[in-house]
Design an enzyme around this catalytic site. Structure first.
Site, PDB file in Angstrom:
ATOM      1  N   TYR A 188       0.849  -1.202   0.000  1.00 52.95           N
ATOM      2  CA  TYR A 188       0.000   0.000   0.000  1.00 52.95           C
ATOM      3  C   TYR A 188       0.885   1.253   0.000  1.00 52.95           C
ATOM      4  O   TYR A 188       0.485   2.305  -0.482  1.00 52.95           O
ATOM      5  CB  TYR A 188      -0.964  -0.022   1.199  1.00 52.95           C
ATOM      6  N   LYS A 195      -2.882   8.529   2.939  1.00 57.83           N
ATOM      7  CA  LYS A 195      -4.076   8.384   3.793  1.00 57.83           C
ATOM      8  C   LYS A 195      -3.799   8.899   5.212  1.00 57.83           C
ATOM      9  O   LYS A 195      -4.688   9.445   5.864  1.00 57.83           O
ATOM     10  CB  LYS A 195      -4.540   6.929   3.849  1.00 57.83           C
TER      11      LYS A 195
HETATM   12  N1  LIG Z   1     -11.527  -0.323  -2.628  1.00 52.74           N
HETATM   13  C1  LIG Z   1     -11.020  -0.407  -1.405  1.00 52.74           C
HETATM   14  O1  LIG Z   1     -10.588  -1.479  -0.936  1.00 52.74           O
HETATM   15  C2  LIG Z   1     -10.916   0.822  -0.550  1.00 52.74           C
HETATM   16  C3  LIG Z   1     -10.811   0.670   0.843  1.00 52.74           C
HETATM   17  C4  LIG Z   1     -10.694   1.821   1.649  1.00 52.74           C
HETATM   18  C5  LIG Z   1     -10.697   3.075   1.078  1.00 52.74           C
HETATM   19  N2  LIG Z   1     -10.808   3.189  -0.283  1.00 52.74           N
HETATM   20  C6  LIG Z   1     -10.840   4.551  -0.848  1.00 52.74           C
HETATM   21  O2  LIG Z   1     -12.130   4.779  -1.402  1.00 52.74           O
HETATM   22  C7  LIG Z   1     -12.037   5.805  -2.389  1.00 52.74           C
HETATM   23  C8  LIG Z   1     -12.731   5.336  -3.661  1.00 52.74           C
HETATM   24  O3  LIG Z   1     -12.014   4.264  -4.222  1.00 52.74           O
HETATM   25  P1  LIG Z   1     -12.780   3.000  -4.916  1.00 52.74           P
HETATM   26  O4  LIG Z   1     -12.290   1.774  -4.253  1.00 52.74           O
HETATM   27  O5  LIG Z   1     -14.230   3.294  -5.010  1.00 52.74           O
HETATM   28  O6  LIG Z   1     -12.137   2.947  -6.367  1.00 52.74           O
HETATM   29  P2  LIG Z   1     -12.541   3.738  -7.705  1.00 52.74           P
HETATM   30  O7  LIG Z   1     -11.363   3.608  -8.621  1.00 52.74           O
HETATM   31  O8  LIG Z   1     -13.880   3.331  -8.157  1.00 52.74           O
HETATM   32  O9  LIG Z   1     -12.649   5.275  -7.211  1.00 52.74           O
HETATM   33  C9  LIG Z   1     -11.533   6.118  -7.224  1.00 52.74           C
HETATM   34  C10 LIG Z   1     -12.011   7.404  -7.846  1.00 52.74           C
HETATM   35  O10 LIG Z   1     -10.978   8.390  -7.780  1.00 52.74           O
HETATM   36  C11 LIG Z   1     -11.144   9.182  -8.942  1.00 52.74           C
HETATM   37  N3  LIG Z   1      -9.953   9.983  -9.222  1.00 52.74           N
HETATM   38  C12 LIG Z   1      -8.667   9.556  -9.357  1.00 52.74           C
HETATM   39  N4  LIG Z   1      -7.879  10.601  -9.704  1.00 52.74           N
HETATM   40  C13 LIG Z   1      -8.693  11.701  -9.783  1.00 52.74           C
HETATM   41  C14 LIG Z   1      -8.489  13.067 -10.107  1.00 52.74           C
HETATM   42  N5  LIG Z   1      -7.287  13.531 -10.435  1.00 52.74           N
HETATM   43  N6  LIG Z   1      -9.573  13.905 -10.094  1.00 52.74           N
HETATM   44  C15 LIG Z   1     -10.802  13.447  -9.788  1.00 52.74           C
HETATM   45  N7  LIG Z   1     -11.075  12.160  -9.462  1.00 52.74           N
HETATM   46  C16 LIG Z   1     -10.012  11.308  -9.474  1.00 52.74           C
HETATM   47  C17 LIG Z   1     -11.406   8.161 -10.041  1.00 52.74           C
HETATM   48  O11 LIG Z   1     -11.968   8.795 -11.174  1.00 52.74           O
HETATM   49  C18 LIG Z   1     -12.391   7.242  -9.332  1.00 52.74           C
HETATM   50  O12 LIG Z   1     -13.704   7.707  -9.550  1.00 52.74           O
HETATM   51  C19 LIG Z   1     -10.533   6.090  -2.567  1.00 52.74           C
HETATM   52  O13 LIG Z   1     -10.195   7.204  -1.754  1.00 52.74           O
HETATM   53  C20 LIG Z   1      -9.883   4.847  -1.981  1.00 52.74           C
HETATM   54  O14 LIG Z   1      -8.573   5.129  -1.509  1.00 52.74           O
HETATM   55  C21 LIG Z   1     -10.934   2.103  -1.113  1.00 52.74           C
HETATM   56  C1  LIG Z   2      -6.620  -2.770  -0.049  1.00 52.07           C
HETATM   57  C2  LIG Z   2      -5.756  -2.139  -1.125  1.00 52.07           C
HETATM   58  C3  LIG Z   2      -6.156  -1.196  -2.069  1.00 52.07           C
HETATM   59  C4  LIG Z   2      -7.523  -0.588  -2.233  1.00 52.07           C
HETATM   60  N1  LIG Z   2      -7.465   0.696  -1.500  1.00 52.07           N
HETATM   61  C5  LIG Z   2      -7.594   0.637  -0.052  1.00 52.07           C
HETATM   62  C6  LIG Z   2      -7.210   1.917  -2.095  1.00 52.07           C
HETATM   63  O1  LIG Z   2      -7.157   2.928  -1.419  1.00 52.07           O
HETATM   64  C7  LIG Z   2      -6.943   2.012  -3.576  1.00 52.07           C
HETATM   65  C8  LIG Z   2      -5.682   2.822  -3.767  1.00 52.07           C
HETATM   66  C9  LIG Z   2      -5.162   2.872  -5.164  1.00 52.07           C
HETATM   67  C10 LIG Z   2      -4.667   4.081  -5.598  1.00 52.07           C
HETATM   68  N2  LIG Z   2      -4.107   4.202  -6.820  1.00 52.07           N
HETATM   69  C11 LIG Z   2      -4.083   3.155  -7.666  1.00 52.07           C
HETATM   70  C12 LIG Z   2      -4.591   1.901  -7.279  1.00 52.07           C
HETATM   71  C13 LIG Z   2      -5.151   1.752  -5.995  1.00 52.07           C
HETATM   72  C14 LIG Z   2      -4.484   0.739  -8.210  1.00 52.07           C
HETATM   73  C15 LIG Z   2      -4.492   1.192  -9.659  1.00 52.07           C
HETATM   74  C16 LIG Z   2      -3.606   2.391  -9.876  1.00 52.07           C
HETATM   75  O2  LIG Z   2      -3.014   2.560 -10.947  1.00 52.07           O
HETATM   76  N3  LIG Z   2      -3.505   3.323  -8.892  1.00 52.07           N
HETATM   77  O3  LIG Z   2      -5.126  -0.797  -2.850  1.00 52.07           O
HETATM   78  C17 LIG Z   2      -4.019  -1.514  -2.445  1.00 52.07           C
HETATM   79  C18 LIG Z   2      -2.712  -1.495  -2.907  1.00 52.07           C
HETATM   80  C19 LIG Z   2      -1.767  -2.326  -2.304  1.00 52.07           C
HETATM   81  C20 LIG Z   2      -2.123  -3.152  -1.230  1.00 52.07           C
HETATM   82  C21 LIG Z   2      -3.424  -3.179  -0.748  1.00 52.07           C
HETATM   83  C22 LIG Z   2      -4.381  -2.356  -1.363  1.00 52.07           C
END
Ligand SMILES: NC(=O)c1ccc[n+]([C@@H]2O[C@H](COP(=O)([O-])OP(=O)(O)OC[C@H]3O[C@@H](n4cnc5c(N)ncnc54)[C@H](O)[C@@H]3O)[C@@H](O)[C@H]2O)c1
Ligand SMILES: Cc1c(CN(C)C(=O)CCc2cnc3c(c2)CCC(=O)N3)oc2ccccc12
Length: 255
Positions: A155, A162
């Site tokens: 991560y 974060k």
């Molecule tokens: N999926 C997981 O396991 C998880 C867990 C905890 C927290 N999160 C957080 O939840 C949030 C949403 O992620 P998700 O899992 O729904 O994935 P996702 O890829 O569907 O959402 C990420 C969003 O970020 C937007 N984004 C990226 N760069 C941008 C920019 N320059 N301007 C505007 N928008 C931009 C993308 O367009 C996308 O809509 C993120 O902050 C992620 O870190 C995700």
């Molecule tokens: C959980 C988990 C997540 C999901 N999560 C909490 C996130 O916050 C997503 C973060 C994320 C941000 N940027 C990118 C990507 C993931 C993959 C594709 C890319 O090109 N850029 O991401 C990980 C990455 C490494 C290890 C665990 C995790």
């Protein structure tokens, strides 16, 4: 104010798997009026189709959060139509893929800056612009992950971003509290979205969580959406500057 009279901006829908999309559906079920910001022309069509199918008539505004002008203009445009705002969901995060697989020590200066810019600073700029239009009792909710508090292998730079995001939530809560605007974060367990695609050993991470978390299961986006509805509602009026874990309790475990 009842949920059905609220107007909320949703930032971060990319597709139907996005956490922000599940949040939008939950808010729509409560009768909340929604506006969506999307990252660029490329997403306008796909996000527009999703929105038109389930919540036709919702405002759609382009907003790349690396551009301060787009953030300012997006909230101006929304306010021109709505006249005021009750909530913002910030569900945006990004780092370069190569910075999420190598050793953290090899993170480049621009990779680090990009992750901070999109995943942490953007909440500061969004809160500044939104607070111009948020009513008293307004609420801002962002999404974080346990990788800010403890090492989650790979991560890396996102964990550091974060951590910055969660500290920002506290400073923003302090600044905006006197205007009765709250700022909170939800720390969600891993969810299979686009942002989780290509994450090494994602499946084994999920099975460890299913074996070790107190609730012995993974996190559903609907659980995150319900907590978001709570944080946007009158019910959470005494909560600000907080990080609420919606992760089956996994964050409390030491082993
Ligand atoms: N999926 C997981 O396991 C998880 C867990 C905890 C927290 N999160 C957080 O939840 C949030 C949403 O992620 P998700 O899992 O729904 O994935 P996702 O890829 O569907 O959402 C990420 C969003 O970020 C937007 N984004 C990226 N760069 C941008 C920019 N320059 N301007 C505007 N928008 C931009 C993308 O367009 C996308 O809509 C993120 O902050 C992620 O870190 C995700
Ligand atoms: C959980 C988990 C997540 C999901 N999560 C909490 C996130 O916050 C997503 C973060 C994320 C941000 N940027 C990118 C990507 C993931 C993959 C594709 C890319 O090109 N850029 O991401 C990980 C990455 C490494 C290890 C665990 C995790």
């Amino acid at each position: 104010m009842k949920m059905k009279d609220k107007k909320v901006v949703i930032m971060g829908v990319a597709n139907k798997r996005s956490i922000a999309w599940t949040i939008a559906k939950a808010l729509h079920q409560q009768g909340v009026k929604l506006a969506f910001t999307y990252q660029g022309e490329r997403l306008q069509k796909s996000v527009g189709q999703l929105v038109d199918a389930e919540m036709p008539g919702s405002l759609m505004v382009e907003c790349d959060v690396t551009d301060d002008m787009q953030i300012e203009t997006a909230f101006e445009q929304i306010n021109e139509v709505w006249g005021s705002l009750d909530g913002v969901v910030h569900s945006i995060g990004f780092a370069k893929a190569e910075d999420l697989s190598e050793a953290y020590v090899n993170t480049s200066r621009d990779g680090y800056a990009l992750a901070q810019d999109i995943s942490a600073y953007s909440l500061v700029a969004v809160s500044r612009e939104a607070s111009k239009y948020l009513t008293a009792g307004g609420s801002i909710v962002t999404m974080t992950y346990m990788g800010s508090e403890r090492v989650i292998p790979n991560y890396n730079v996102m964990g550091v971003a974060k951590a910055a995001l969660e500290a920002s939530v506290k400073y923003l809560a302090h600044d905006l509290g006197p205007s009765n605007i709250r700022v909170n974060a939800i720390s969600a367990g891993p969810i299979r979205t686009l942002a989780a695609k290509g994450v090494k050993d994602f499946n084994s991470m999920l099975s460890v969580i299913e074996e070790r978390s107190p609730l012995r299961r993974g996190t559903d986006p609907e659980e995150v959406a319900d907590t978001t509805v709570f944080l946007l509602s009158h019910m959470s009026r005494g909560i600000t500057g907080e990080v609420i874990h919606v992760d089956s309790g996994y964050n409390i475990m030491g082993m």
